[in-house]
Motif scaffolding. Structure first.
Motif, mmCIF file in Angstrom:
data_model
loop_
_atom_site.group_PDB
_atom_site.id
_atom_site.type_symbol
_atom_site.label_atom_id
_atom_site.label_comp_id
_atom_site.label_asym_id
_atom_site.label_seq_id
_atom_site.Cartn_x
_atom_site.Cartn_y
_atom_site.Cartn_z
ATOM 1 N N ALA A 199 -0.038 -2.272 -6.389
ATOM 2 C CA ALA A 199 0.540 -3.404 -5.660
ATOM 3 C C ALA A 199 -0.294 -3.749 -4.438
ATOM 4 N N GLY A 214 6.186 -2.848 -3.985
ATOM 5 C CA GLY A 214 5.620 -2.172 -5.153
ATOM 6 C C GLY A 214 6.060 -0.722 -5.241
ATOM 7 N N HIS A 219 1.736 -4.766 -11.417
ATOM 8 C CA HIS A 219 1.490 -5.295 -10.088
ATOM 9 C C HIS A 219 0.247 -6.178 -10.068
ATOM 10 N N HIS A 264 4.412 -9.069 -8.686
ATOM 11 C CA HIS A 264 5.015 -8.012 -9.504
ATOM 12 C C HIS A 264 5.658 -8.610 -10.753
#
Length: 213
Positions: A6, A60, A75, A88
């Motif tokens: 992420a 994330g 991600h 996401h």
């Protein structure tokens, strides 16, 4: 199941801009460049990327904690022919969620105009700024994902990870897109529902069609 990291692209863009800003100062001040870098504040346009990256990273990590054989998380996925990305993607047995992480100091609210004699117009307001474009962008991402997965259900969410997130209330839906906290998002993602898709297979399709940014 978790794939990719992420906030990666936002973090890279922040580092790129920070390096460029520092190089500009060093060139301007010569031998005093190091001092100028140390004493100068970051430009707001550069800091914004670090703020965004932190929001994506925090959300994330929260979503990663939900991952299991029946819930997959992707991600930072690249949007074809664009510099934008999807923060996401969450694949559950009942459907796919397109989730944007948003980090603001001000609280968001929904303003509604018209609705009886005039067409209803929803406005997403953060502080004093009209941020309805965030909803528009999320809807475009939903359409992109639907183009990949066909008739499978796809839902959008803007997840508020700011420091002033309200403890009670503060959630709403506009044009089918949810605005909510990480905790409330978790409840929706993990609530019991009739299975409608193969999580691992859909994850594989999305991972192939939308590579990491």
């Amino acid at each position: 199941m978790v794939t990719s990291r992420a906030g990666s692209s936002a973090r890279r863009e922040y580092e790129r801009r920070k390096t460029k800003d520092e190089e500009r100062l060093r060139q301007k001040w010569g031998r005093l460049g190091g001092v100028a870098v140390a004493l100068s504040d970051e430009r707001q346009s550069t800091t914004a990327w670090a703020t965004g990256a932190l929001g994506e990273e925090r959300l994330g990590a929260h979503l990663d904690g939900l991952a299991s054989p029946s819930l997959a998380v992707l991600h930072d996925r690249r949007i074809p022919r664009s510099r934008a990305n999807i923060d996401h993607l969450v694949i559950t047995p009942s459907g796919i969620w397109v989730v944007d992480a948003k980090r603001y100091k001000a609280r968001p609210r929904l303003e509604i105009e018209g609705g009886i004699l005039r067409p209803r117009v929803d406005k997403l307001i953060v502080g004093r700024r009209n941020k309805t474009k965030l909803v528009d962008d999320n809807l475009k991402q939903i359409d992109l994902v639907r183009g990949v997965v066909g008739e499978l259900p796809v839902t959008g969410a803007l997840c508020f990870v700011g420091p002033d997130r309200p403890r009670i209330g503060g959630s709403f839906t506009t044009r089918g897109v949810h605005w909510l906290s990480p905790k409330k998002l978790s409840r929706l993602l993990t609530r019991p529902a009739e299975p409608r898709l193969d999580v691992a297979e859909v994850c594989r399709i999305l991972e192939t069609s939308l590579p990491p940014a």
